[in-house]
Design a protein around this motif. Structure first.
Motif, mmCIF file in Angstrom:
data_model
loop_
_atom_site.group_PDB
_atom_site.id
_atom_site.type_symbol
_atom_site.label_atom_id
_atom_site.label_comp_id
_atom_site.label_asym_id
_atom_site.label_seq_id
_atom_site.Cartn_x
_atom_site.Cartn_y
_atom_site.Cartn_z
ATOM 1 N N HIS A 103 24.221 -20.102 -29.255
ATOM 2 C CA HIS A 103 25.335 -19.482 -28.945
ATOM 3 C C HIS A 103 25.449 -18.917 -27.276
ATOM 4 O O HIS A 103 24.529 -18.371 -26.816
ATOM 5 N N SER A 104 26.622 -18.980 -26.942
ATOM 6 C CA SER A 104 26.898 -18.455 -25.329
ATOM 7 C C SER A 104 26.707 -17.080 -25.579
ATOM 8 O O SER A 104 26.893 -16.203 -26.538
ATOM 9 N N GLU A 120 28.817 -14.663 -24.023
ATOM 10 C CA GLU A 120 30.385 -14.291 -24.447
ATOM 11 C C GLU A 120 30.391 -14.238 -25.878
ATOM 12 O O GLU A 120 30.501 -12.887 -26.352
ATOM 13 N N TYR A 121 29.932 -15.017 -26.666
ATOM 14 C CA TYR A 121 29.998 -15.148 -28.096
ATOM 15 C C TYR A 121 29.091 -13.982 -28.794
ATOM 16 O O TYR A 121 29.541 -13.163 -29.475
ATOM 17 N N LEU A 130 30.242 -10.776 -30.895
ATOM 18 C CA LEU A 130 29.894 -10.717 -32.296
ATOM 19 C C LEU A 130 28.956 -9.309 -32.495
ATOM 20 O O LEU A 130 29.358 -8.627 -33.519
ATOM 21 N N LEU A 134 36.897 -10.717 -31.554
ATOM 22 C CA LEU A 134 35.792 -11.816 -32.133
ATOM 23 C C LEU A 134 36.438 -13.411 -32.530
ATOM 24 O O LEU A 134 35.783 -14.219 -32.276
ATOM 25 N N ALA A 136 36.792 -15.142 -29.437
ATOM 26 C CA ALA A 136 35.504 -15.665 -29.115
ATOM 27 C C ALA A 136 35.150 -16.727 -30.026
ATOM 28 O O ALA A 136 34.263 -17.726 -29.424
ATOM 29 N N LYS A 137 35.201 -16.599 -31.221
ATOM 30 C CA LYS A 137 34.880 -17.812 -32.182
ATOM 31 C C LYS A 137 35.483 -19.062 -32.003
ATOM 32 O O LYS A 137 34.973 -20.037 -32.033
ATOM 33 N N GLU A 170 33.948 -20.482 -28.777
ATOM 34 C CA GLU A 170 32.866 -20.987 -29.190
ATOM 35 C C GLU A 170 32.518 -22.104 -29.812
ATOM 36 O O GLU A 170 32.060 -23.060 -29.642
#
Length: 207
Positions: free
Chosen positions: A24-25, A27-28, A32, A115, A118-119, A122
């Protein structure tokens, strides 16, 4: 005009992406972690509020406690002792916890929305890594649908030819095996296959 299958076949196969190698990045991961922290905070506040509410209610129940209440009284024994010593202090804590929950709700909701954003980002980033393999799979699907459609029309053609020369248009010896697959003929505008093929052509899956 080249068919969708011909266009698909003209593309070289992309390199495979191994899901085990994808991470995962940052940022994510940050979004999270922030959400988990806020969620844990809210869960703790709500749990404390529930304990205080139950204990205050139990304090008003006449002793000895009924059997059905004993498990709760044992769980909240310390709070019950605090209520006996200083009931107002426990009531004030309940009010304070309730206020904190209300005050934290906007930030909790904001972190949840961040979130979710971001999800989505991602998911889009990771989807791009799988796109090559997905396109390859869709090419195979296009080819299979076209071959199935051609096979259905071939089977129908045989029975139509039979019907032209036979005194009876149908025969158990030439059972209509394509009848259950009528939705898979590309020559029928409203069929499942034809509708699906139009969606494929309108999409960017093969571009």
């Amino acid at each position: 005009m080249r068919t969708a299958a011909a266009l698909a076949a003209s593309r070289p196969d992309p390199p495979e992406t191994d899901a085990a190698t994808i991470s995962h990045s940052p940022e994510y991961a940050v979004a999270l972690e922030r959400w988990r922290g806020k969620r844990a905070e809210m869960r703790a506040l709500n749990s404390r509020k529930e304990d205080l509410t139950v204990a205050i209610h139990l304090a008003s129940v006449p002793r000895p406690f009924p059997e059905r209440v004993k498990p709760l009284s044992e769980k909240h024994a310390e709070l019950l002792r605090q209520i006996e010593r200083n009931p107002r202090r426990v009531q004030m804590e309940l009010e304070d916890v309730t206020d904190k929950i209300l005050e934290s709700q906007p930030e909790y909701s904001a972190e949840h929305e961040l979130l979710e954003q971001a999800k989505r980002l991602e998911a889009g980033r990771i989807a791009a890594l799988f796109r090559g393999r997905h396109v390859t799979a869709v090419r195979s699907l296009i080819s299979a649908v076209e071959q199935l459609s051609q096979a259905i029309e071939s089977e129908r053609a045989v029975r139509r030819e039979f019907a032209r020369v036979s005194p009876e248009p149908v025969s158990a010896a030439l059972f209509d095996w394509s009848s259950d697959l009528r939705g898979m003929s590309l020559l029928e505008w409203h069929s499942v296959a034809a509708t699906w093929a139009r969606r494929i052509r309108q999409s960017d899956i093969l571009k």
